[in-house]
Scaffold this motif. Structure first.
Motif, PDB file in Angstrom:
ATOM      1  N   SER A 138       0.827  -1.215   0.000  1.00 15.30           N
ATOM      2  CA  SER A 138       0.000   0.000   0.000  1.00 15.30           C
ATOM      3  C   SER A 138       0.859   1.262   0.000  1.00 15.30           C
ATOM      4  CB  SER A 138      -0.969  -0.004   1.181  1.00 15.30           C
ATOM      5  OG  SER A 138      -0.270   0.059   2.394  1.00 15.30           O
ATOM      6  N   LEU A 165       0.827   4.129  -2.962  1.00 16.58           N
ATOM      7  CA  LEU A 165       0.620   5.561  -2.703  1.00 16.58           C
ATOM      8  C   LEU A 165       1.781   6.404  -3.227  1.00 16.58           C
ATOM      9  CD1 LEU A 165      -0.973   5.477   0.841  1.00 16.58           C
ATOM     10  CD2 LEU A 165      -2.059   6.170  -1.296  1.00 16.58           C
ATOM     11  N   LEU A 189      -5.605   1.751   2.174  1.00 15.17           N
ATOM     12  CA  LEU A 189      -5.536   2.920   1.306  1.00 15.17           C
ATOM     13  C   LEU A 189      -6.711   3.851   1.599  1.00 15.17           C
ATOM     14  CD1 LEU A 189      -4.762   1.198  -2.114  1.00 15.17           C
ATOM     15  CD2 LEU A 189      -3.179   2.517  -0.734  1.00 15.17           C
ATOM     16  N   PRO A 190      -6.546   5.136   1.346  1.00 11.13           N
ATOM     17  CA  PRO A 190      -7.693   6.048   1.474  1.00 11.13           C
ATOM     18  C   PRO A 190      -8.608   5.885   0.258  1.00 11.13           C
ATOM     19  CG  PRO A 190      -5.760   7.263   0.788  1.00 11.13           C
ATOM     20  CD  PRO A 190      -5.310   5.851   1.038  1.00 11.13           C
ATOM     21  N   TYR A 191      -9.312   4.764   0.207  1.00  9.82           N
ATOM     22  CA  TYR A 191     -10.029   4.345  -0.991  1.00  9.82           C
ATOM     23  C   TYR A 191     -11.163   5.288  -1.376  1.00  9.82           C
ATOM     24  CZ  TYR A 191     -12.386   1.256  -4.270  1.00  9.82           C
ATOM     25  OH  TYR A 191     -12.952   0.723  -5.394  1.00  9.82           O
ATOM     26  N   GLY A 194      -6.495   7.555  -3.371  1.00  8.50           N
ATOM     27  CA  GLY A 194      -6.545   6.154  -2.980  1.00  8.50           C
ATOM     28  C   GLY A 194      -7.079   5.268  -4.085  1.00  8.50           C
ATOM     29  N   TYR A 242      -5.016   2.329  -5.962  1.00 10.80           N
ATOM     30  CA  TYR A 242      -5.531   0.956  -5.936  1.00 10.80           C
ATOM     31  C   TYR A 242      -5.568   0.339  -7.329  1.00 10.80           C
ATOM     32  CZ  TYR A 242      -8.643  -2.904  -4.654  1.00 10.80           C
ATOM     33  OH  TYR A 242      -9.188  -4.134  -4.444  1.00 10.80           O
TER      34      TYR A 242
END
Length: 140
Positions: free
Chosen positions: A18, A22, A83-85, A90, A94
């Motif tokens: 992850s 990022l 992740l800040p999906y 994010g 991804y």
């Protein structure tokens, strides 16, 4: 970056992947069925089975949240949780992740790398992600 997941611990590998996503790198993880979950098989199966059961009883009209059964999808979902999906950054990060069960033909001749901080060392109770997936009913 191409990583062979054989012998890596699920959470540690997912956190490293992850961070790389990022940073803007594309990451490919091979042999997702050989990634290790620490703890007993019964404990790990109960944890993932609880998630599947929760998805089916929450709202009969809207089935969800959807939890995966296949080992590559379980790994992808684990990384997604780190992740800040819900933000654009994010989601874009991804999209750079690919996970495979086994080794596809296009990656047979490619050199893979390992993540030393995610390798398993002296773990007494562990199980493979592929074994948990088979207990959940996945066909791969």
């Amino acid at each position: 970056m191409i990583i062979d997941g054989d012998g890596h611990i699920l959470g540690r590998l997912a956190s490293v992947v992850s961070k790389k996503l990022l940073d803007g790198e594309n990451v490919v993880v091979l042999n997702a069925e050989k990634i290790i979950i620490t703890g007993s098989t019964d404990w790990a199966y109960a944890r993932y089975k609880q998630r599947l059961d929760r998805a089916s009883i929450s709202n009969p009209r809207r089935m969800g949240p959807k939890y995966p059964k296949r080992p590559d999808d379980i790994f992808r979902r684990t990384v997604r949780g780190m992740l800040p999906y819900k933000k654009t950054s994010g989601r874009e990060a991804y999209k750079g992740l690919k996970a495979f069960v086994g080794i596809p033909r296009e990656f047979l001749e490619v050199e893979t790398s390992i993540v030393p901080e995610a390798k398993a060392r002296d773990i007494k109770k562990n199980t493979d992600l592929g074994e948990i997936s088979k207990l959940l009913g996945a066909k791969f």
